[in-house]
Design an enzyme around this catalytic site. Structure first.
Site, mmCIF file in Angstrom:
data_model
loop_
_atom_site.group_PDB
_atom_site.id
_atom_site.type_symbol
_atom_site.label_atom_id
_atom_site.label_comp_id
_atom_site.label_asym_id
_atom_site.label_seq_id
_atom_site.Cartn_x
_atom_site.Cartn_y
_atom_site.Cartn_z
ATOM 1 C CB THR A 96 -0.867 0.301 1.458
ATOM 2 O OG1 THR A 96 -1.576 -1.460 1.130
ATOM 3 C CG2 THR A 96 -2.148 0.978 1.122
ATOM 4 C CE LYS A 171 -4.813 -0.830 1.868
ATOM 5 N NZ LYS A 171 -5.332 -2.197 2.733
ATOM 6 C CE LYS A 246 1.402 2.212 3.923
ATOM 7 N NZ LYS A 246 2.298 1.024 3.368
HETATM 8 P P1 NAD Z 1 5.900 -6.022 6.622
HETATM 9 O O1 NAD Z 1 6.365 -4.597 7.453
HETATM 10 O O2 NAD Z 1 5.770 -6.710 8.287
HETATM 11 O O3 NAD Z 1 6.561 -6.448 5.727
HETATM 12 C C1 NAD Z 1 7.245 -5.557 4.994
HETATM 13 C C2 NAD Z 1 8.770 -6.400 4.898
HETATM 14 O O4 NAD Z 1 9.286 -6.286 3.952
HETATM 15 C C3 NAD Z 1 9.004 -6.468 5.822
HETATM 16 O O5 NAD Z 1 10.091 -7.741 6.267
HETATM 17 C C4 NAD Z 1 11.086 -5.633 5.321
HETATM 18 O O6 NAD Z 1 11.709 -6.430 5.973
HETATM 19 C C5 NAD Z 1 10.908 -6.287 3.738
HETATM 20 N N1 NAD Z 1 11.506 -5.533 2.888
HETATM 21 C C6 NAD Z 1 11.668 -4.021 2.631
HETATM 22 N N2 NAD Z 1 12.365 -3.692 2.166
HETATM 23 C C7 NAD Z 1 12.870 -4.811 1.010
HETATM 24 C C8 NAD Z 1 13.792 -4.653 0.207
HETATM 25 N N3 NAD Z 1 14.287 -3.943 -0.061
HETATM 26 N N4 NAD Z 1 14.450 -6.123 0.044
HETATM 27 C C9 NAD Z 1 13.217 -7.233 0.506
HETATM 28 N N5 NAD Z 1 12.633 -6.590 1.360
HETATM 29 C C10 NAD Z 1 12.294 -5.904 2.175
HETATM 30 O O7 NAD Z 1 4.870 -5.123 6.899
HETATM 31 P P2 NAD Z 1 3.060 -6.206 6.568
HETATM 32 O O8 NAD Z 1 1.683 -5.814 7.599
HETATM 33 O O9 NAD Z 1 3.728 -7.393 5.575
HETATM 34 O O10 NAD Z 1 2.904 -4.981 5.426
HETATM 35 C C11 NAD Z 1 3.586 -4.865 3.748
HETATM 36 C C12 NAD Z 1 2.737 -4.187 2.866
HETATM 37 O O11 NAD Z 1 1.228 -4.180 2.807
HETATM 38 C C13 NAD Z 1 2.488 -2.609 3.942
HETATM 39 O O12 NAD Z 1 2.447 -1.649 2.409
HETATM 40 C C14 NAD Z 1 0.696 -2.279 4.486
HETATM 41 O O13 NAD Z 1 0.553 -0.638 4.796
HETATM 42 C C15 NAD Z 1 0.369 -3.115 3.562
HETATM 43 N N6 NAD Z 1 -0.720 -4.132 4.370
HETATM 44 C C16 NAD Z 1 -1.083 -4.632 5.763
HETATM 45 C C17 NAD Z 1 -1.861 -5.421 6.362
HETATM 46 C C18 NAD Z 1 -1.788 -5.320 7.543
HETATM 47 O O14 NAD Z 1 -3.015 -6.096 7.980
HETATM 48 N N7 NAD Z 1 -0.487 -5.720 8.236
HETATM 49 C C19 NAD Z 1 -2.810 -5.435 5.537
HETATM 50 C C20 NAD Z 1 -3.050 -4.406 4.248
HETATM 51 C C21 NAD Z 1 -2.154 -4.188 2.994
#
Ligand code: NAD
Length: 296
Positions: A96, A171, A246
């Site tokens: 997102t 979204k 966010k």
């Molecule tokens: P998270 O922080 O748990 O996971 C993101 C991952 O990306 C981390 O493990 C991080 O180390 C990795 N990362 C960052 N830079 C990187 C790179 N250069 N190379 C490889 N890996 C890299 O976050 P999340 O909860 O999994 O959310 C991910 C996305 O989904 C966000 O944009 C969030 O807004 C969206 N989202 C989350 C939810 C939720 O409930 N958690 C729901 C809908 C949408």
């Protein structure tokens, strides 16, 4: 079955990649953070030593990263995805992020001859684990047709919202409604309490009247009426206040950039800023009712 690279194995990416694996695809995952790699390994995901190794030769690459800056870096920096993948690889970003970055990355991908989709999801970690996510997809018809069977392994609803960036637009608009409606419902319970109306009675009436909405009937911010809502477990997230903030900031930024008038969206962002500044970033976003009750 497809060869798939998956970059970003956090709370969402890990179960999403696992669903692809369970559907029979050959998945190679990568994450920069050692704890995320360890958790992914423990969940049975095959891991690559670096991003290039995860995506080389893949028919499709999914990314699930925290924010726009991460997406831009992963796709566009020297040695990034656009240099590492083959010409026929479909690129699907499920993070997102802000509209401007989403459209800029689409443009760079398109200039390199790649098919790309922005495909943010709703449904949270539970939806990712159960394979019941909703994908809101921006990109051209051909790319959507290629991505659909893969997204179907992770989600129940795949909605084509239009051209590049329109998945993010959908979204952002949805979550602005969610943030505003959660505050409105919380204010209603706060007011009811002050004027002597029982919370369950308010719920029973509003849930069948014109104030009915998801924030009330599926995610009620006070304990009792909806047993599955985070209010019944001391507002353990669920969907964190930080995530809601966010998304509201993304909407506010897009409104400013486009000249759209969204006063309630902006006010919701300000209230969530206040709630997060109180040390509640990690609480469920419905816990904002506690701040509103205390503020009266
Ligand atoms: P998270 O922080 O748990 O996971 C993101 C991952 O990306 C981390 O493990 C991080 O180390 C990795 N990362 C960052 N830079 C990187 C790179 N250069 N190379 C490889 N890996 C890299 O976050 P999340 O909860 O999994 O959310 C991910 C996305 O989904 C966000 O944009 C969030 O807004 C969206 N989202 C989350 C939810 C939720 O409930 N958690 C729901 C809908 C949408």
């Amino acid at each position: 079955m497809a060869e798939i690279g998956f970059v970003g194995l956090g709370n969402m990416g890990r179960p999403m990649a696992r669903r692809l694996l369970d559907a029979g695809h050959a998945v190679r995952g990568f994450d920069v953070a050692a704890p995320a790699r360890e958790a992914a390994g423990a969940a049975g995901l095959p891991l690559a030593g670096d991003m290039r190794a995860a995506v080389e030769g893949a028919e499709a690459v999914f990314t699930m990263l925290p924010a726009g800056a991460d997406v831009r870096a992963v796709y566009c920096e020297a040695g990034g995805l656009l240099e590492a993948v083959g010409p026929d690889t479909l690129l699907v970003d499920c993070s997102t992020i802000d509209l401007e970055t989403a459209r800029a990355v689409h443009e760079e991908a398109s200039a390199g001859g790649f098919a790309m989709l922005d495909a943010p999801v709703s449904g949270g970690v539970g939806g990712a684990e159960a394979g019941t996510l909703t994908f809101m997809v921006g990109g051209d018809e051909g790319a959507v047709a290629r991505g659909e069977p893969l997204m179907a392994a992770m989600g129940r609803n795949i909605v084509h919202a239009g051209g590049p960036g329109n998945g993010q637009a959908a979204k952002m608009c949805n979550n602005m409604v969610l943030g505003v409606s959660m505050i409105a419902v919380s204010e209603a319970f706060t007011l009811a309490e002050r004027v002597g109306l029982d919370a369950q009675t308010l719920f029973d009436i509003v849930s069948t009247a014109s104030g009915q909405c998801w924030s009330l009937t599926s995610y009620c911010p006070v304990p009792g009426p909806v047993p599955s809502s985070p209010a019944n477990r001391d507002y353990r997230a669920g969907f964190t206040a930080a995530m809601m903030l966010k998304d509201l900031r993304l909407a506010r930024g897009a409104a400013q950039a486009s000249g759209a008038n969204t006063p309630l969206g902006s006010h919701a962002a300000a209230l969530y800023e206040q709630y997060c500044a109180d040390g509640e970033e990690g609480s469920d976003f419905s816990g904002i009712v506690r701040m509103l009750r205390g503020a009266g």
